[in-house]
Motif scaffolding. Structure first.
Motif, PDB file in Angstrom:
ATOM      1  N   ASN A  27      -5.073  28.373 -13.857  1.00  0.00           N
ATOM      2  CA  ASN A  27      -4.120  27.910 -14.862  1.00  0.00           C
ATOM      3  C   ASN A  27      -4.618  28.116 -16.283  1.00  0.00           C
ATOM      4  OD1 ASN A  27      -5.933  25.854 -14.879  1.00  0.00           O
ATOM      5  ND2 ASN A  27      -4.456  24.230 -14.565  1.00  0.00           N
ATOM      6  N   THR A  28      -5.310  29.209 -16.471  1.00  0.00           N
ATOM      7  CA  THR A  28      -5.525  29.713 -17.816  1.00  0.00           C
ATOM      8  C   THR A  28      -5.578  31.220 -17.662  1.00  0.00           C
ATOM      9  OG1 THR A  28      -6.767  29.367 -19.847  1.00  0.00           O
ATOM     10  CG2 THR A  28      -8.063  29.695 -17.866  1.00  0.00           C
ATOM     11  N   GLU A  29      -5.328  31.949 -18.733  1.00  0.00           N
ATOM     12  CA  GLU A  29      -5.201  33.391 -18.608  1.00  0.00           C
ATOM     13  C   GLU A  29      -6.515  34.028 -18.133  1.00  0.00           C
ATOM     14  OE1 GLU A  29      -4.522  31.653 -21.330  1.00  0.00           O
ATOM     15  OE2 GLU A  29      -2.570  32.219 -22.172  1.00  0.00           O
ATOM     16  N   ALA A 209      -6.701  33.086 -36.285  1.00  0.00           N
ATOM     17  CA  ALA A 209      -6.547  31.954 -35.363  1.00  0.00           C
ATOM     18  C   ALA A 209      -7.251  32.248 -34.042  1.00  0.00           C
ATOM     19  CB  ALA A 209      -5.065  31.674 -35.123  1.00  0.00           C
ATOM     20  N   ARG A 212     -10.907  31.891 -34.341  1.00  0.00           N
ATOM     21  CA  ARG A 212     -11.335  30.486 -34.309  1.00  0.00           C
ATOM     22  C   ARG A 212     -11.257  29.934 -32.887  1.00  0.00           C
ATOM     23  NH1 ARG A 212      -8.382  30.508 -39.292  1.00  0.00           N
ATOM     24  NH2 ARG A 212      -6.538  29.721 -38.217  1.00  0.00           N
ATOM     25  N   LEU A 213     -10.194  30.306 -32.174  1.00  0.00           N
ATOM     26  CA  LEU A 213     -10.065  29.843 -30.786  1.00  0.00           C
ATOM     27  C   LEU A 213     -11.268  30.325 -29.970  1.00  0.00           C
ATOM     28  CD1 LEU A 213      -6.268  30.456 -30.039  1.00  0.00           C
ATOM     29  CD2 LEU A 213      -7.421  28.267 -30.356  1.00  0.00           C
ATOM     30  N   GLU A 216     -14.171  28.163 -30.709  1.00  0.00           N
ATOM     31  CA  GLU A 216     -14.001  26.817 -30.167  1.00  0.00           C
ATOM     32  C   GLU A 216     -14.248  26.819 -28.655  1.00  0.00           C
ATOM     33  OE1 GLU A 216     -13.683  24.136 -31.721  1.00  0.00           O
ATOM     34  OE2 GLU A 216     -12.734  24.524 -33.646  1.00  0.00           O
ATOM     35  N   LYS A 239     -11.363  31.097 -21.097  1.00  0.00           N
ATOM     36  CA  LYS A 239     -10.521  31.041 -22.298  1.00  0.00           C
ATOM     37  C   LYS A 239     -11.139  31.902 -23.401  1.00  0.00           C
ATOM     38  CE  LYS A 239      -8.664  26.409 -21.380  1.00  0.00           C
ATOM     39  NZ  LYS A 239      -7.246  26.646 -21.213  1.00  0.00           N
TER      40      LYS A 239
ATOM     41  N   THR B  28      -1.213  28.842 -18.037  1.00  0.00           N
ATOM     42  CA  THR B  28      -1.896  27.943 -18.963  1.00  0.00           C
ATOM     43  C   THR B  28      -1.599  26.543 -18.442  1.00  0.00           C
ATOM     44  OG1 THR B  28      -2.360  27.526 -21.291  1.00  0.00           O
ATOM     45  CG2 THR B  28      -0.035  27.643 -20.672  1.00  0.00           C
ATOM     46  N   GLU B  29      -2.403  25.573 -18.810  1.00  0.00           N
ATOM     47  CA  GLU B  29      -2.254  24.251 -18.211  1.00  0.00           C
ATOM     48  C   GLU B  29      -0.897  23.642 -18.576  1.00  0.00           C
ATOM     49  OE1 GLU B  29      -4.752  25.205 -20.115  1.00  0.00           O
ATOM     50  OE2 GLU B  29      -6.694  24.654 -19.220  1.00  0.00           O
ATOM     51  N   LEU B 213      -7.994  22.663 -31.733  1.00  0.00           N
ATOM     52  CA  LEU B 213      -7.214  23.522 -30.833  1.00  0.00           C
ATOM     53  C   LEU B 213      -5.730  23.171 -30.933  1.00  0.00           C
ATOM     54  CD1 LEU B 213      -9.454  23.647 -27.612  1.00  0.00           C
ATOM     55  CD2 LEU B 213      -9.030  25.480 -29.259  1.00  0.00           C
ATOM     56  N   GLU B 216      -4.342  24.670 -34.010  1.00  0.00           N
ATOM     57  CA  GLU B 216      -4.254  26.138 -33.917  1.00  0.00           C
ATOM     58  C   GLU B 216      -3.066  26.540 -33.052  1.00  0.00           C
ATOM     59  OE1 GLU B 216      -5.826  28.300 -35.547  1.00  0.00           O
ATOM     60  OE2 GLU B 216      -7.747  27.448 -36.140  1.00  0.00           O
ATOM     61  N   TYR B 217      -2.924  25.861 -31.933  1.00  0.00           N
ATOM     62  CA  TYR B 217      -1.848  26.200 -30.997  1.00  0.00           C
ATOM     63  C   TYR B 217      -0.483  25.999 -31.651  1.00  0.00           C
ATOM     64  CZ  TYR B 217      -5.360  25.958 -27.231  1.00  0.00           C
ATOM     65  OH  TYR B 217      -6.442  26.159 -26.420  1.00  0.00           O
ATOM     66  N   THR B 235       4.512  29.530 -24.811  1.00  0.00           N
ATOM     67  CA  THR B 235       3.151  29.425 -24.286  1.00  0.00           C
ATOM     68  C   THR B 235       2.296  28.546 -25.198  1.00  0.00           C
ATOM     69  OG1 THR B 235       3.359  31.630 -23.347  1.00  0.00           O
ATOM     70  CG2 THR B 235       1.140  30.768 -23.606  1.00  0.00           C
ATOM     71  N   TYR B 236       2.437  28.750 -26.493  1.00  0.00           N
ATOM     72  CA  TYR B 236       1.617  27.962 -27.407  1.00  0.00           C
ATOM     73  C   TYR B 236       2.116  26.522 -27.532  1.00  0.00           C
ATOM     74  CZ  TYR B 236      -1.697  31.537 -28.425  1.00  0.00           C
ATOM     75  OH  TYR B 236      -2.719  32.430 -28.287  1.00  0.00           O
ATOM     76  N   LYS B 239       0.344  24.998 -24.698  1.00  0.00           N
ATOM     77  CA  LYS B 239      -1.079  24.800 -24.973  1.00  0.00           C
ATOM     78  C   LYS B 239      -1.265  23.593 -25.901  1.00  0.00           C
ATOM     79  CE  LYS B 239      -2.379  29.687 -24.443  1.00  0.00           C
ATOM     80  NZ  LYS B 239      -3.274  29.658 -23.279  1.00  0.00           N
TER      81      LYS B 239
END
Lengths: 992, 992
Positions: A27-29, A209, A212-213, A216, A239, B28-29, B213, B216-217, B235-236, B239
């Motif tokens: 469940n994450t890319e 962005a 930065r992700l 993080e 991630k 994604t979660e 995060l 950013e999302y 998607t974002y 997130k």
């Protein structure tokens, strides 16, 4: 029609029937199913694990707005992990194809070498891509390492590319046309997302962005590692990997970024793996610990009932070996069997060997039923020490007798080297062939080693691919060879699609015929003949296959099939508009198809592929044609896209391509090549035309590495540069130079024809040598990932091909290249490179058949190989020239007498004898006549006059006079002769 | 055994057979399958869509380290979307249970009202939770809105909770014990991840990083909205939602954060939805546009062959209505049918109605076969205008005749209101019953309206739940009622599990018996009797069900089943150690089980549940017992955990709970309650003991809202405070006060018994009233999400229950509460609240049976309701007291005569008549004798003396003297009498 969702369901059902769990996608890319913890974490440690799951795999770089028929930013993998290797994973896999409704006997299913490595995950494995009628539908890998940890047990990873399989099964040409569910196409279901996510990845994702992700995520992964939590840590590694891929697709990853990011990911993945292993151990391995297979125990050998000599056949059955490995293993087998038999006392006839992708066979004629009996004499102490004066056995004799298990009375006395010793004689009965052979042959198997080896479910063996069965027969008797968990028997395996794929072989003598009648062509030469004649028959009379030019490919094909079944296929003539190199590269490299030409050598829209075994010819042909069609369509798509971009635009893309971590991007490297070529050209005095060509070509050098087609098929580098440059309106000479920078591409390839091309090519290779020597070092052993050897050979070939470069010293060129590197290239490294080049030249010249002594004699000119060539050709002429021989002999003789360090100077006044005075005078005359830098012929002509005076000198004069002054003068005179030819040849190397 | 992975496969297979696509979970979660774009985006717009997929749903807040048997941070949803609503989604759903091997006829499967809303997504729908033997296994929703957009067509969403279903099917008590795959448990497969991700969410996630995060999302989502790309934007949004949930689980979300984040998410989700709709329209709806159902056309009615009156039965078949809605609809049906029949000329007998969860039935006896014929007179122009002097028809007459379709000769003349007019008379033949009824009954259906309504696949109708069929029979004839896409027929539906679930009804007269013999108990009273007597029979003789106390629950149960089948279940006696409130709350609220007590009222480890229809009693009992066991285990888990934390710790958690956006956290509210209670207490002069109790209790007030058990079951607030406070060693009085702050919890609940409890309770309610009135406003209509009405009623009840509070004015208290709010509470708002309280009091007193006139008379004391109570009780006594009646009459009489605004002042010297002088003197005496603030009885005793003088005055004196001074004095005297009782009662309200 089988819909895509149905196909996924069937595969999952099939694998769950094989005891696999099924889990949900991550469940994450993720970029691949391998990254799902159900693979990456579960392959670690000793717990058994079987899983099958669907994994939509996201590769931002593959975004094409949904326009490319075969490429998607999200494609669907179906991932299977079998841990431990069950031993029959290939057969299980074929079962899964059958579950999809694929008749594997009618189709051509092949396992074609393809290894896998993910440096960022510290992971690698060996295996294959599986071809269905030429279409790569599955990646099949035996995982060897993950997170930098050796995997024990080894897992089998099977990854299906679902869209591809469905396009083939449904016979559609664009992924959007796949019927995903009844009445709903793939495009209808996912087309918009494909377009929008492409937009995101290629155009709209915010770079800052995502950067930065990335940071993080990596920081959170590190924190979770520190907290001892591998599962969330792994999630954040994934991630960060995806964020990196997004940045990459946006063209926002610098070389330094990439290197740093890979290092960070590798470190984190390693930490995660170690933590996981530790956690599972702490939890006491909830799923249990998989036990290694038990060692095999040999079956007893029955008594021999017949003492006739019989044939021995020994078959080592494997999964599909890579062609080169199979060939090497076959050679090994011949040596090893011969050696092992020699260590027995069995008499035998000829040892013959054969190899196919799946088997290594040794056949030995007339192996005796038994070793002859013999008497063995064991020497004890000297007789004098064995008995005391009274003739009573001493303690020494008693000890010997005890050790030999005989009574002291049973020993005899015999002379050994003329000295009497006590000895024990015992009869050594010869062994029966099956028993002896079992012992002899076992090490043949354990000794098998490939260039790159792997482990599988065997507790001890390691080889290029798994060894799955042994057959060993001597006559009708099984030779019970026992190796690790394997025991030899009388069963061999035929084609997997045979009605009865495993059969018992009655006798060794019948083995060859039995497999032959079942289609297996054991002998490589036989297979090659079938390929060649089959292909020529198919294309006759309109076409032909260039058997010589395709030799390497035919050799490969020979080892890709056990029963060659050549098929003729065709493609759309329209594709002939693509450059020939594109077409042939696709056919040869990607598909192992033989191109077909007309009698004038013009490419025809045909190809020959070679299936394995009896297949449904029409179906397999159609499948292969569809694959080629898609490949060509893909290439045409890229070709058109590339041609829309001008060379400068493509050149700019090189900044995104890393050359190496420390040597910068490909743009950096291209800049260096351009600068170096200019520097090399400066002293040469190029013609104005050549100079202009070089000036224009240099800034574009290697620009086609930024082209999509070359990204896909790197071997087209140069070819496409020429094409695209011409298309963009560059002059023909510039286009040629841009092509020639890549020449020669391999041993035997033509070097650049033009001087600008040669200069660029040379600059390319010197840059590579200087940079890599200073960073990763020169290659040792067989590993040479950057093809440094090939670069060295290329540099030599270019220099040799261009007399205009004769004055150019490679050593000087290397020094120039060194100054351009982003790293320091210290002097010792430069010397090492020069030495490396000299050794390559020596090797090349040797392979060309020049006498070794002459090669060695010219090697001082290794930095100017064309000069060495010239000298060699002079040497060839002069070899029988008396004068030359005399000069050489004189120089050598002088060198032998004169101590090292003696200067070529003397006081002529000290010379007294007429012979020495005459020699002095001759030397003076010759020296005055020799111009600077004479060629060997000229030197010989002048120096030849010394031959007679030298002879007279040695006849009349005793060099080592007692008078020191006189001796010094004589030695100085000889040193002068010694040095006359210095710089021309390494004279002592010449054998006269 | 059905493994979990097999269950997932079977469901996916089942739904794909029903035409669903299957897709992969979101990469994604997500917190729920609803968020997957395959639901959230696809339910928008007109395109049809059917999908089924598995969705591991991540809820960080549910992390329990894998220790809680029923709660996981990642649980597995299986999500189905049917768009448009196919009309038989419930039946399809039951088919899916059968596909899992569940015998739906043997089990008790029920659809229990449960609506769904996600304000953050601008989404809501109506539907049910589906119970399998008491276990909630599925959420079933008709989606009405998403992203703030009305959905057309409506989608059906079915969400299975897979772990729960599997725990039930496999009869295990901990999710870890589910057999996930053959030989592998859920715990073995996912236990470590559950633990580690719990650690991450609860303990180790970096708050600052997740906050970054989140931002950013959200920013990237906004950028993608701006770029017109709904898919990446969505998607974002997902997130950002997950990052928010992580922060929330870490306890790092402030009230302000939450409000801001929800607003941002709602806005983004709305943008995404609108963009998606626009994009799909731009793409011309690749999946097509779903057509609405065609309107039904009525079948022709055959000629009547018989003129006897017959029974009419009209059944409106629905999906399961919520109990309250069914009851309300039944009442509506009675009115509507009666009205509609009245509008016809059909004679008929009694109208009876009945309702079950699935049907509304109106039965009308003796409906005539036809309406009587009648003559209708249509009035035209006056005769004088219809004919000219010559008697020739005028243009007016011609026009009238033409409009009526008759010749001018055909009109007659008749008097209308005494004036001759031309008229047309025509025979109006009465209609046949089926035809007349069809027209009459259609509006009954369209007029159905619930408290909350939804749309389904019907093009026009809207009701609390879908209307699926109509049955309308008059005798044996179908009454062809046609409403939107529905046509009435003769088919009714029995229990869904009946062998033949749809049956034809021969005649209206047989309808009742036919459904009755098939188990349907149409009449609610009958069902209630079956529930009550069945339950009592089951528990007799050891136990009993408190039918009075459980009245509400029994009423509910009555409307949850069509064929009540009470079952007796048991639970482990060990659970009796939990507080009784916990046990009964779980049984009543969560499970609709009737608690069983012994004759002394002590809870027994038994319960009665009421299944629907004939089930396998043992199986259903076992299932319900397992559910209760799990619920109790869950409660015990929380109870133990809560008890380990001290009250101050729990109180600190209130900072995490939002009360409302503008009114701050629950901690803020508790602070205000504490402060307000102290302020209210100050003037009262509490006993030292009460003062100490209040001081100690106030800082802990509402602390149990921070307890896990109360988070789970909010109705336990107070109960748990008492329990936990005692457990933590607080004095009994303090624990009681902390309990009593929550009292009364509902109408009829006991108010606090102690004064500290009463003060806290009052403070609680006044805080709520002041704050909400100033922010969201006082409730109007039926919506009252914050239960402001209940708070008002509570405040009144508390005041009335405590004479000690008599001096306390609620208005003053409200003013205090207002000063403590974080927002301004303007004076008009405070007045509105006071008025709101007065109206509640009026209503309460009315319901208590006090005469309306007396209630109105005491309402000026609404701010001190205990004073109002006292006055009412005095009034009850004084009502028949001559003296009181006289006084009241005098005051009222005075009031009637004296103009408004007349001051109670006069010049006694101006009075002249003896009667008025006597009255003046009496008034002076009475005024001097009346103390300040007399009670009504005292007032009557004193003021009674005025009755005779007043009577005399009115007999002898003409008030409205011509002399202005005299008149003014007389009016002033009367005004003084008018005002004598001012402040005691609103005298004019009294009806004497």
């Amino acid at each position: 029609m089988l819909t895509m969702q149905e196909a996924l369901q069937r595969l999952i059902e099939y694998w769950t029937r094989q005891g696999c769990l099924t889990v949900q996608p991550m469940n994450t890319e993720v970029g691949a199913g391998t990254l799902n913890p159900a693979t990456f974490l579960r392959v670690l440690g000793p717990e058994p694990w079987r899983v099958a799951y669907v994994e939509p795999s996201v590769r931002p770089d593959d975004s094409r707005y949904g326009e490319n028929p075969n490429r998607l930013q999200t494609h669907t993998q179906l991932q299977v992990i079998l841990k431990p290797d069950p031993g029959d994973a290939q057969e299980l896999y074929l079962g899964s194809l059958a579950a999809l409704g694929i008749d594997v006997a009618a189709h051509d299913v092949r396992f074609v070498e393809d290894n896998w490595a993910s440096p960022a995950l510290g992971a690698w494995g060996l295996g294959w891509e599986v071809w269905l009628d030429g279409l790569e539908i599955t990646q099949f890998t035996y995982f060897q390492q993950a997170g930098g940890l050796d995997l024990d047990p080894v897992s089998v990873e099977i990854t299906y590319g679902i869209e591809r399989i469905l396009m083939a099964l449904q016979e559609v040409r664009h992924f959007k046309d796949i019927t995903y569910a009844p009445g709903i196409s793939y495009g209808e279901a996912f087309g918009q997302a494909e377009y929008e996510m492409s937009r995101y990845y290629l155009d709209d994702a915010d770079v800052a962005a995502n950067r930065r992700l990335l940071d993080e995520y990596a920081a959170e992964a590190q924190r979770m590692v520190d907290a001892g939590l591998p599962v969330p840590a792994h999630t954040y590694v994934l991630k960060s990997s995806h964020a990196f891929n997004v940045l990459d697709a946006r063209g926002a990853v610098s070389t330094a970024d990439r290197a740093a990011e890979f290092a960070r990911m590798r470190r984190l993945a390693g930490d995660v793996a170690r933590l996981w292993v530790a956690r599972r151990a702490a939890l006491d391995h909830p799923l249990g610990v998989s036990a290694p297979r038990a060692p095999a125990s040999p079956s007893p050998v029955p008594e021999l009932t017949d003492n006739r000599a019989r044939t021995l056949v020994f078959e080592i059955g494997t999964e599909e070996m890579p062609p080169a490995e199979a060939r090497a293993a076959c050679a090994y087998l011949r040596r090893a069997v011969a050696e092992r038999l020699a260590a027995t006392r069995l008499t035998h006839g000829e040892v013959r060997v054969a190899a196919t992708p799946r088997r290594l066979i040794a056949t030995v004629a007339d192996v005796a039923a038994r070793e002859p009996d013999q008497v063995v004499t064991v020497r004890g102490p000297r007789a004098s020490a064995a008995y005391d004066a009274a003739g009573t056995p001493t303690a020494a004799l008693a000890g010997f007798a005890r050790a030999q298990g005989v009574a002291t009375e049973a020993v005899e006395t015999a002379e050994v080297n003329g000295v009497p010793h006590v000895v024990v004689r015992r009869d050594d009965a010869g062994g029966a062939a099956p028993t002896v052979l079992a012992t002899a042959l076992a090490p043949v198997v354990t000794g098998l080693r490939g260039a790159r080896n792997m482990r599988w479910n065997d507790p001890q063996l390691s080889f290029t691919r798994p060894i799955r069965w042994l057959l060993a027969l001597w006559g009708e008797q099984v030779v019970p060879v026992t190796v690790s968990a394997l025991t030899a028997g009388r069963h061999t395996r035929l084609l997997r699609t045979a009605a009865e794929p495993v059969v018992a072989v009655p006798t060794a003598e019948e083995f060859a015929e039995l497999i032959a009648v079942n289609g297996i062509v054991a002998d490589a030469e036989d297979r090659r003949d079938l390929v060649v004649t089959g292909a020529q028959d198919l294309v006759y009379p309109d076409g032909r296959v260039d058997v010589t030019a395709e030799g390497n490919l035919i050799d490969q094909i020979t080892y890709l099939v056990e029963q060659p079944t050549p098929l003729l296929g065709a493609f759309d003539e329209a594709h002939l508009e693509l450059p020939e190199a594109v077409l042939t590269t696709v056919m040869r490299k990607h598909q192992r198809y033989l191109p077909v030409r007309d009698p004038d050598g013009v490419l025809l829209p045909r190809f020959v592929t070679v299936a394995n075994g009896p297949v449904d010819v029409d179906r397999v042909r159609a499948g292969n044609e569809a694959v080629l069609r898609a490949r060509f369509a893909d290439a045409a798509f890229f070709y058109a896209a590339d041609r829309r971009a001008d060379p400068a635009t493509l050149r700019a893309r090189l900044a995104r391509l890393t050359f190496t971590d420390r040597l910068g991007s490909m743009a950096d490297r291209a800049d260096r090549i351009a600068a170096l070529a200019a520097a090399l050209a400066a002293p040469l005095g190029l013609s104005p035309a050549d100079a202009a060509t070089l000036r224009r070509a240099a800034p574009l050098v290697k620009f086609d590495l930024g082209a999509q087609l070359v990204t896909e098929m790197t071997s087209l580098a140069g070819e496409m540069a020429r094409d695209y440059a011409r298309h963009a309106g560059e002059p023909r000479d510039v286009a040629t130079a841009l092509y020639e920078v890549e020449l020669p591409r391999h041993a035997g390839d033509a070097p650049p024809r033009t001087l600008p091309g040669a200069l660029l090519s040379l600059a390319d290779r010197l840059d590579l040598l200087a940079g890599l020597a200073a960073t990763v070092g020169l290659p040792t052993g067989s590993s040479d990932p950057f093809a440094v050897r090939r670069a060295a050979l290329g540099a030599l070939a270019v220099h040799r091909a261009h007399p205009a470069l004769g004055a150019l010293s490679l050593t000087v060129g290397l020094a120039e290249a060194a100054t351009l590197q982003p790293v320091e290239v210290p002097d010792p490294v430069r010397r090492d490179v020069a030495d490396f080049l000299a050794r390559r030249l020596e090797q090349v010249l040797t392979e060309e058949g020049h006498p070794v002594d002459r090669i060695r004699a010219v090697l001082p000119h290794a930095d100017r190989p064309s000069r060495a060539d010239h000298l060699l050709s002079e040497l060839a002429t002069l070899a029988d020239d008396e004068s030359f021989r005399g000069v050489a002999a004189a120089i050598q003789r002088a060198r032998r007498i004169v101590p090292d360090g003696t200067a070529a100077a003397y006081d002529p006044g000290a010379l007294t004898e007429p012979a020495e005075v005459a020699l002095h005078e001759a030397v003076v005359a010759v020296r005055s006549e020799l111009g600077p830098d004479p060629d060997l012929t000229g030197f010989t002509r002048v120096a030849g006059r010394l031959v007679a005076p030298v002879d007279t000198f040695f006849t009349d004069v005793f060099v080592m006079a007692e008078d020191p002054a006189l001796r010094a003068a004589r030695l100085g005179l000889l040193a002068t002769i010694r040095d006359l030819g210095a710089g021309l040849l390494d004279w002592p190397q010449l054998r006269l």
